[in-house]
Motif scaffolding. Sequence first.
Motif, PDB file in Angstrom:
ATOM      1  N   ARG A 112      17.331  59.788  30.156  1.00 55.98           N
ATOM      2  CA  ARG A 112      18.121  60.929  30.617  1.00 55.98           C
ATOM      3  C   ARG A 112      19.607  60.597  30.624  1.00 55.98           C
ATOM      4  N   TYR A 154      22.465  62.536  28.486  1.00 55.66           N
ATOM      5  CA  TYR A 154      23.661  63.094  29.114  1.00 55.66           C
ATOM      6  C   TYR A 154      24.924  62.603  28.402  1.00 55.66           C
ATOM      7  N   HIS A 197      27.917  64.564  26.754  1.00 58.82           N
ATOM      8  CA  HIS A 197      29.192  64.473  27.472  1.00 58.82           C
ATOM      9  C   HIS A 197      29.795  63.088  27.237  1.00 58.82           C
ATOM     10  N   SER A 242      23.535  61.466  40.863  1.00 63.61           N
ATOM     11  CA  SER A 242      22.622  61.921  39.808  1.00 63.61           C
ATOM     12  C   SER A 242      21.487  62.765  40.371  1.00 63.61           C
ATOM     13  N   LEU A 282      22.446  68.024  34.921  1.00 66.61           N
ATOM     14  CA  LEU A 282      21.498  66.920  34.826  1.00 66.61           C
ATOM     15  C   LEU A 282      20.065  67.428  34.708  1.00 66.61           C
ATOM     16  N   VAL A 340      19.549  68.288  31.170  1.00 69.94           N
ATOM     17  CA  VAL A 340      19.355  67.066  30.389  1.00 69.94           C
ATOM     18  C   VAL A 340      17.937  66.554  30.581  1.00 69.94           C
TER      19      VAL A 340
END
Length: 234
Positions: A146, A150, A154, A215, A229, A232
């Motif tokens: 993950r 991300y 980004h 997170s 998140l 993602v």
Amino acid sequence: MNVRIAQLVVVVPARDEEKTMDRCLDALEAALVRLHETRPLDSPEVSIVVVLDRCTDATASIVARRPGIDAVAISAGKVGVARARGIERALTAAASAPENIWIANTDADSAVPADWLCVQLEAAEAGHAALLGAVRPDEEGLDAERLAHYLRRHPLRETHRNVHGANLGMRADHYLAAGGFAAVATGEDATFVTALENLGLEVVSTARAAVLTSSRLLGRAPDGYAEVLRAVAG
């Protein structure tokens, strides 16, 4: 263009952040020490305002134990209101003109790096209207796949269009000219940056001094960073 910054204001909205508030304030204190070490003779005056928005846990008592931190309690339940109220509080107490004040924004679930205030001040003195900083999720609780996903979406690069309230700076006169943060529960940061650009003001970005941010997949602001998140993760 060199701009004299006499005061640097840090605004931190917080809503039930007892688990992360100490980390946030420790990081800000370390950044303040680094700024004074780097600029021992001409550091601007720095003030930190924590806005306690509908806090029902121990967040307020944690902040109260920290000398030099200005705390204001509100019951808006909207991060846009919290940021605006913190800035209003700081500017009301400021002795300098708005063009000589830089506002640095972060969040209570975040931890700035030691050079964060130095990077903010550098952008301010260069005459930029605003600085879009980068954030990186706390790897604790976020698996490697993950995290990698991300970062692909980004990337930490100098030129980016990601707007994060947890790492966003602007000069006070430009903040006022753009109408400040909207009284919304989420998206106040992106809306504000759009207003700045509509005025033709210069907004720059950087990956330096990326801010570590929680997170967690269930956040305080709807459609905020936690939603990114979750997307993602999906």
